[in-house]
Design a protein around this motif. Structure first.
Motif, PDB file in Angstrom:
ATOM      1  N   LEU A 108      24.427  34.110  32.240  1.00 25.35           N
ATOM      2  CA  LEU A 108      24.559  34.945  33.434  1.00 25.35           C
ATOM      3  C   LEU A 108      26.011  35.334  33.657  1.00 25.35           C
ATOM      4  CD1 LEU A 108      23.346  36.222  35.999  1.00 25.35           C
ATOM      5  CD2 LEU A 108      23.713  34.024  37.154  1.00 25.35           C
ATOM      6  N   ASP A 109      26.930  34.388  33.468  1.00 24.63           N
ATOM      7  CA  ASP A 109      28.346  34.701  33.655  1.00 24.63           C
ATOM      8  C   ASP A 109      28.802  35.802  32.700  1.00 24.63           C
ATOM      9  OD1 ASP A 109      28.856  33.031  35.746  1.00 24.63           O
ATOM     10  OD2 ASP A 109      29.777  31.434  34.578  1.00 24.63           O
ATOM     11  N   ARG A 110      28.345  35.759  31.466  1.00 22.26           N
ATOM     12  CA  ARG A 110      28.738  36.791  30.508  1.00 22.26           C
ATOM     13  C   ARG A 110      28.203  38.164  30.928  1.00 22.26           C
ATOM     14  NH1 ARG A 110      30.797  35.434  25.553  1.00 22.26           N
ATOM     15  NH2 ARG A 110      29.850  37.277  24.608  1.00 22.26           N
ATOM     16  N   GLN A 111      26.992  38.191  31.467  1.00 22.74           N
ATOM     17  CA  GLN A 111      26.438  39.462  31.944  1.00 22.74           C
ATOM     18  C   GLN A 111      27.262  40.004  33.113  1.00 22.74           C
ATOM     19  OE1 GLN A 111      22.470  38.280  32.904  1.00 22.74           O
ATOM     20  NE2 GLN A 111      21.732  38.369  30.791  1.00 22.74           N
ATOM     21  N   ARG A 112      27.615  39.123  34.034  1.00 20.37           N
ATOM     22  CA  ARG A 112      28.321  39.567  35.246  1.00 20.37           C
ATOM     23  C   ARG A 112      29.805  39.844  34.981  1.00 20.37           C
ATOM     24  NH1 ARG A 112      25.130  37.791  39.751  1.00 20.37           N
ATOM     25  NH2 ARG A 112      22.992  38.394  39.197  1.00 20.37           N
ATOM     26  N   ARG A 113      30.426  39.041  34.101  1.00 17.05           N
ATOM     27  CA  ARG A 113      31.868  39.210  33.896  1.00 17.05           C
ATOM     28  C   ARG A 113      32.187  40.563  33.265  1.00 17.05           C
ATOM     29  NH1 ARG A 113      36.308  35.697  33.421  1.00 17.05           N
ATOM     30  NH2 ARG A 113      35.095  34.260  34.726  1.00 17.05           N
ATOM     31  N   ALA A 114      31.222  41.139  32.570  1.00 13.96           N
ATOM     32  CA  ALA A 114      31.457  42.446  31.959  1.00 13.96           C
ATOM     33  C   ALA A 114      31.806  43.508  32.998  1.00 13.96           C
ATOM     34  CB  ALA A 114      30.223  42.875  31.168  1.00 13.96           C
ATOM     35  N   PHE A 115      31.468  43.264  34.258  1.00 13.83           N
ATOM     36  CA  PHE A 115      31.764  44.236  35.319  1.00 13.83           C
ATOM     37  C   PHE A 115      33.135  43.998  35.962  1.00 13.83           C
ATOM     38  CE2 PHE A 115      27.130  44.096  35.071  1.00 13.83           C
ATOM     39  CZ  PHE A 115      26.826  45.442  34.991  1.00 13.83           C
ATOM     40  N   ARG A 116      33.758  42.874  35.678  1.00 12.11           N
ATOM     41  CA  ARG A 116      35.110  42.569  36.176  1.00 12.11           C
ATOM     42  C   ARG A 116      35.182  42.741  37.703  1.00 12.11           C
ATOM     43  NH1 ARG A 116      38.670  45.876  34.905  1.00 12.11           N
ATOM     44  NH2 ARG A 116      40.438  44.453  34.860  1.00 12.11           N
ATOM     45  N   MET A 117      34.214  42.139  38.391  1.00 14.49           N
ATOM     46  CA  MET A 117      34.106  42.351  39.834  1.00 14.49           C
ATOM     47  C   MET A 117      35.276  41.744  40.612  1.00 14.49           C
ATOM     48  SD  MET A 117      31.709  44.331  40.572  1.00 14.49           S
ATOM     49  CE  MET A 117      30.003  44.858  40.581  1.00 14.49           C
ATOM     50  N   ARG A 118      35.821  40.627  40.154  1.00 15.71           N
ATOM     51  CA  ARG A 118      36.949  40.060  40.908  1.00 15.71           C
ATOM     52  C   ARG A 118      38.152  40.995  40.866  1.00 15.71           C
ATOM     53  NH1 ARG A 118      38.296  35.766  43.518  1.00 15.71           N
ATOM     54  NH2 ARG A 118      36.460  34.548  42.908  1.00 15.71           N
ATOM     55  N   ALA A 119      38.458  41.539  39.719  1.00 11.60           N
ATOM     56  CA  ALA A 119      39.589  42.473  39.632  1.00 11.60           C
ATOM     57  C   ALA A 119      39.340  43.697  40.505  1.00 11.60           C
ATOM     58  CB  ALA A 119      39.812  42.881  38.179  1.00 11.60           C
ATOM     59  N   ARG A 120      38.096  44.176  40.519  1.00 12.08           N
ATOM     60  CA  ARG A 120      37.784  45.338  41.356  1.00 12.08           C
ATOM     61  C   ARG A 120      37.916  44.990  42.836  1.00 12.08           C
ATOM     62  NH1 ARG A 120      35.257  49.169  38.029  1.00 12.08           N
ATOM     63  NH2 ARG A 120      34.412  48.282  36.090  1.00 12.08           N
ATOM     64  N   ALA A 121      37.473  43.792  43.212  1.00 13.03           N
ATOM     65  CA  ALA A 121      37.548  43.382  44.618  1.00 13.03           C
ATOM     66  C   ALA A 121      38.991  43.283  45.076  1.00 13.03           C
ATOM     67  CB  ALA A 121      36.843  42.039  44.803  1.00 13.03           C
ATOM     68  N   GLU A 122      39.847  42.744  44.242  1.00 13.79           N
ATOM     69  CA  GLU A 122      41.256  42.615  44.624  1.00 13.79           C
ATOM     70  C   GLU A 122      41.918  43.985  44.760  1.00 13.79           C
ATOM     71  OE1 GLU A 122      42.560  40.041  41.541  1.00 13.79           O
ATOM     72  OE2 GLU A 122      41.875  38.203  42.551  1.00 13.79           O
ATOM     73  N   ALA A 123      41.541  44.915  43.891  1.00 10.58           N
ATOM     74  CA  ALA A 123      42.087  46.271  44.004  1.00 10.58           C
ATOM     75  C   ALA A 123      41.570  46.976  45.249  1.00 10.58           C
ATOM     76  CB  ALA A 123      41.738  47.070  42.753  1.00 10.58           C
ATOM     77  N   LEU A 124      40.323  46.699  45.630  1.00  4.56           N
ATOM     78  CA  LEU A 124      39.709  47.361  46.779  1.00  4.56           C
ATOM     79  C   LEU A 124      40.407  47.001  48.087  1.00  4.56           C
ATOM     80  CD1 LEU A 124      37.373  48.850  48.270  1.00  4.56           C
ATOM     81  CD2 LEU A 124      36.088  46.712  48.130  1.00  4.56           C
ATOM     82  N   LEU A 125      40.898  45.781  48.186  1.00  5.18           N
ATOM     83  CA  LEU A 125      41.478  45.323  49.457  1.00  5.18           C
ATOM     84  C   LEU A 125      42.592  46.245  49.939  1.00  5.18           C
ATOM     85  CD1 LEU A 125      41.601  41.487  48.742  1.00  5.18           C
ATOM     86  CD2 LEU A 125      40.141  42.652  50.397  1.00  5.18           C
ATOM     87  N   ALA A 126      43.365  46.790  49.016  1.00  3.61           N
ATOM     88  CA  ALA A 126      44.486  47.656  49.394  1.00  3.61           C
ATOM     89  C   ALA A 126      44.023  48.964  50.009  1.00  3.61           C
ATOM     90  CB  ALA A 126      45.364  47.926  48.171  1.00  3.61           C
ATOM     91  N   THR A 127      42.758  49.321  49.831  1.00  3.69           N
ATOM     92  CA  THR A 127      42.256  50.611  50.331  1.00  3.69           C
ATOM     93  C   THR A 127      41.558  50.490  51.684  1.00  3.69           C
ATOM     94  OG1 THR A 127      40.067  50.446  49.288  1.00  3.69           O
ATOM     95  CG2 THR A 127      41.888  51.270  47.935  1.00  3.69           C
ATOM     96  N   LEU A 128      41.353  49.265  52.184  1.00  9.15           N
ATOM     97  CA  LEU A 128      40.610  49.102  53.429  1.00  9.15           C
ATOM     98  C   LEU A 128      41.432  49.549  54.629  1.00  9.15           C
ATOM     99  CD1 LEU A 128      38.888  45.598  53.008  1.00  9.15           C
ATOM    100  CD2 LEU A 128      37.844  47.855  52.772  1.00  9.15           C
ATOM    101  N   PRO A 129      40.788  50.137  55.649  1.00  9.48           N
ATOM    102  CA  PRO A 129      41.497  50.452  56.891  1.00  9.48           C
ATOM    103  C   PRO A 129      42.062  49.178  57.519  1.00  9.48           C
ATOM    104  CG  PRO A 129      39.348  51.530  56.830  1.00  9.48           C
ATOM    105  CD  PRO A 129      39.380  50.573  55.682  1.00  9.48           C
ATOM    106  N   PRO A 130      43.160  49.281  58.277  1.00 10.67           N
ATOM    107  CA  PRO A 130      43.811  48.079  58.832  1.00 10.67           C
ATOM    108  C   PRO A 130      42.867  47.194  59.643  1.00 10.67           C
ATOM    109  CG  PRO A 130      45.229  49.998  59.078  1.00 10.67           C
ATOM    110  CD  PRO A 130      43.930  50.509  58.562  1.00 10.67           C
TER     111      PRO A 130
END
Length: 797
Positions: A108-130
């Motif tokens: 399951l981890d190999r299936q999910r890690r292919a999406f690199r969700m943690r890296a995407r989540a960390e990048a998303l934080l900078a775009t959130l409204p204050p």
């Protein structure tokens, strides 16, 4: 001999002492991780005092002077009651479970890690409204404060020999990601199967098989569709398929639970209060503790539009928002929309350089990374990930061309915390505007307000598709003017407000007119069969006035309306058969009771007969595809009720799989196989009640790790009524994760059910609280009861 007995006695005494000591130690550790319920606590992370009151079932009422303070306190409470469950959700989304539990979850981890969700989540934080960022940050601080305040780490970590990691802001985004994984098929298996079907079958046969709409539909707009037209005889003759290909495997993969829900509403003209009434039951995998956490959140309205914010309903541990419920002005609920939110993109690699791929702007370098997956008590695992501008490469087309997966969860803007803005909405229109902007798995959003208005729309972002591609098949997005181009604006979303009948219903089936532009925008991602949605619609049409008890009766409706025709078909088949091996089946088939009764043998026989017939009829088509792709199976998300009904209505010999003299023979042999399979089990057919299938197995994720632990911490195993194609959805590990019915502004008349209880600690008074009311369908109040415990947080100084 005496010496041997003496030694054995001493060993037995020592063993008893060890067991007692281990039991005491386990009790002490579990007790030490109980949450703080009463008293006061000081913190330098709050601006004003915050109180947390709990009633006898552990429903938390949090009162503060600002949204961020309430978010902090909610994080504190979530961590103390549910941190292990939160940890599993963030890890499941990020592909990090194996670090905690070992190699059992590596696949399951190999299936999910292919999406690199943690890296995407960390990048998303900078775009959130204050404001949204502030709420997540406050929630994070509350979670970590709550975890630190426990006298001992949560008991699950002692069992695993691990320590909990602190919560981060990105972890809350990962919890949203986890819901995307739960509610969308991230393998997009249905459309992968379509690629092989199209390549192996005549166009008329492919079109016939992928039809999803039919007479069971009950859309909000438009009408039900007729049975699909059979492909012409000249295009296919299943009597000629290789019988060896029939026997390779079942035609269909094991049926999957439809992760969806029911929600419905009526306008104020149909209630005694004049307010709308909204019901919701979200169907998910059932576990201990439950996925949701009940809460009431109260704080002043910073914008002054209302006297104060007063939210009641369910929260999702890991997030600071109310997911479904009421704010005293508006009530809302969700069901999975099953729109088309994933597309396969054909990737053309540069023949001279396989690290480049073609785009509309020319050749671009492939993004390549090595993901390191940590495994508890084992070496790290490495995963090579190749990613395009559309998404990661995860599969291959029927001709071998690499396929990248475009998914709304991966696109910029596809995830946000906009749902927090439902706190203060005061009307249906305002609520729908928030829902259309929300970055979440796209859901049917049903809403009603205190003025009596009702509405429906899609909550979640809808991609703007360009070009003439068939969205259910892979497409080349390197061509200019094709693919996804941002998101639809809210004005382009489908909306239904105050329909003439003042009734709204959704249950994961088609909601829109098949020929409308709205349907084309939402698409078909594998709608559920419409039988459940139709039964809810008809229940709403049967009355002109509604009280909360009427809504609960619809949610608990277990009448076997859908399976009735299959029961009649089984009885007709048995009446024609003269074989002795069907005598027992004839005897028990009439134990029908017209509902999914746990004591009914006839219901189970009719249901098993239906599945056997469907798999047998589809077997010929599967064999035709296997001639080119030997490992082919129809995916779990493939619904074929309408196709099989169309075939059985006409019984054309050219669609009859080999091995049967005629269609009556096929039905008879299907009945024989069901009778033999079920009759061979202990007790024979007489013991094959429907309750054997629905006997609940609602377990803690770790209950199987220690012998006998499940008997102590899992919910009682009970045979319950219900099934999949009726409003009361029930399986052994699947069903309504909550049920509620509420009128905004009249919450005191509402009801609420939830399995599994509020707390994750087996020694908590809230562990399993309310579960039996859920199991028996007994109405309990929507609002929290009288406060039994009170905890006050004070700012230091």
């Amino acid at each position: 001999m005496r010496l041997t007995l003496f030694v054995l006695k001493r060993l037995l005494v020592a063993l008893v002492i060890l067991l007692v000591a281990a039991t005491i130690a386990a009790y002490v550790l579990v007790h030490a991780s109980l949450p703080l319920l009463d008293g006061t606590a000081q913190t330098n992370e709050l601006k004003q005092p915050v109180s947390v009151e709990r009633d006898a079932q552990g429903v938390a009422t949090i009162k503060g002077r600002s949204r961020t303070d309430v978010s902090w306190a909610l994080g504190y409470v979530h961590a103390q009651e549910r941190f292990f469950a939160m940890d599993l959700m963030r890890r499941a989304a990020a592909g990090e479970l194996s670090e905690l539990v070992g190699g059992a979850t590596l696949k399951l981890d190999r299936q999910r890690r292919a999406f690199r969700m943690r890296a995407r989540a960390e990048a998303l934080l900078a775009t959130l409204p204050p404001e949204q960022h502030a709420d997540i940050a406050a929630y994070r601080d509350g979670v970590n404060a709550g975890l630190a305040a426990l006298s001992s780490r949560p008991w699950e970590y002692w069992l695993l020999g691990a320590r909990p990691k602190p919560w981060s802001e990105a972890d809350s985004i990962l919890v949203l990601d986890a819901m995307f994984f739960d509610l969308n098929d991230s393998s997009n298996a249905r459309e992968l199967a379509y690629t092989r079907m199209q390549a192996a079958l005549p166009e008329s046969v492919f079109t016939f098989l992928r039809t999803t709409s039919g007479p069971w539909d009950a859309p909000l707009a438009g009408v039900e569709m007729p049975l699909p037209a059979l492909p012409p005889e000249g295009d296919i003759d299943l009597r000629k398929v290789d019988t060896k290909l029939l026997k390779l495997a079942a035609a269909t993969a094991p049926p999957a639970d439809v992760l969806g829900s029911n929600n419905f509403a009526v306008g104020g003209a149909l209630t005694t209060s004049g307010a709308a009434m909204v019901a919701n039951d979200m169907h998910l995998s059932l576990r201990v503790p439950n996925i949701w956490f009940r809460a009431r959140l109260q704080y002043p309205d910073a914008h002054g539009a209302n006297s104060g914010i007063d939210l009641v309903g369910v929260t999702l541990p890991g997030l600071p928002s109310l997911v479904a419920g009421s704010n005293h002005h508006v009530a809302w609920g969700f069901t999975n929309s099953y729109g088309d939110w994933l597309d396969w993109v054909r990737v053309t690699l540069d023949p001279a350089d396989q690290s480049r791929y073609r785009t509309a702007d020319g050749w671009q370098p492939m993004a390549q990374s090595t993901e390191i997956i940590k495994v508890h008590n084992a070496p790290d695992d490495r995963l090579e990930v190749r990613e395009t501008q559309w998404g990661p490469i995860l599969a291959a087309d029927a001709d071998g061309t690499p396929l990248a997966l475009a998914w709304t969860a991966l696109q910029p803007g596809g995830i946000n915390m906009e749902l927090l803005n439902l706190d203060a909405v005061a009307s249906v229109d305002a609520a729908m505007a928030v829902a259309n902007r929300a970055g979440m798995p796209a859901q049917n959003f049903t809403v009603g307000d205190a003025a009596g208005n009702v509405g429906w729309t899609i909550a979640g972002r809808i991609p703007r598709r360009l070009g003439i591609c068939d969205p259910q098949l892979p497409c080349d997005w390197s061509q200019a003017g094709s693919g996804w181009n941002g998101w639809l604006a809210p004005a382009e979303y489908p909306h239904l407000v105050n329909p003439p009948a003042a009734r709204i219903w959704t249950a994961n089936s088609r909601t829109l007119d098949f020929d409308s532009p709205d349907y084309a925008r939402v698409g078909d991602g594998g709608f559920d069969l419409g039988a459940r949605q139709r039964q809810i619609r008809d229940g709403l049409k049967s009355k002109e006035k509604f009280a909360p008890a009427d809504f609960l009766a619809i949610q608990l409706d277990d009448r076997a309306l859908f399976l009735q025709s299959w029961h009649e078909r089984l009885r007709d088949t048995l009446a024609k058969a003269d074989s002795s091996d069907l005598a027992g089946m004839k005897k028990y088939a009439d134990d029908w009771r017209d509902r999914a009764d746990p004591q009914s043998v006839g219901y189970r026989l009719a249901r098993a007969f239906r599945l056997e017939v469907i798999d047998t009829v589809l077997g010929g088509f599967a064999a035709a595809v296997r001639a080119k792709y030997p490992d082919f199976r129809f995916p779990p998300q493939f619904h074929s009720e309408h196709q099989v009904e169309a075939i059985l209505a006409q019984k054309p010999l050219y669609l009859l799989p080999p091995g049967y003299a005629d269609w009556d023979d096929l039905l008879r042999q299907c009945a024989q196989r069901v009778a033999a399979r079920l009759g061979a089990q202990p007790g024979g057919l007489a013991a094959r009640t429907w309750g054997e299938v629905t006997k609940t197995n609602i377990a803690h994720p770790l209950s199987a790790a220690v012998p006998l632990l499940g008997k102590l911490i899992d919910m009682p195993a009970e045979p319950l009524p219900g099934d999949s194609n009726m409003p009361r959805v029930q399986g052994a590990t699947f069903g309504a994760s909550e049920r509620f019915g509420v009128q905004p502004g009249h919450e005191d008349s509402g009801y609420f059910h939830m399995p599994g209880g509020q707390s994750g600690n087996p020694l908590s008074p809230f562990y399993g609280a309310g579960h039996e009311d859920w199991a028996q369908g007994r109405p309990t109040p929507f609002l929290p009861g009288d406060a039994k415990y009170k905890l006050v947080f004070l700012p230091k100084g």
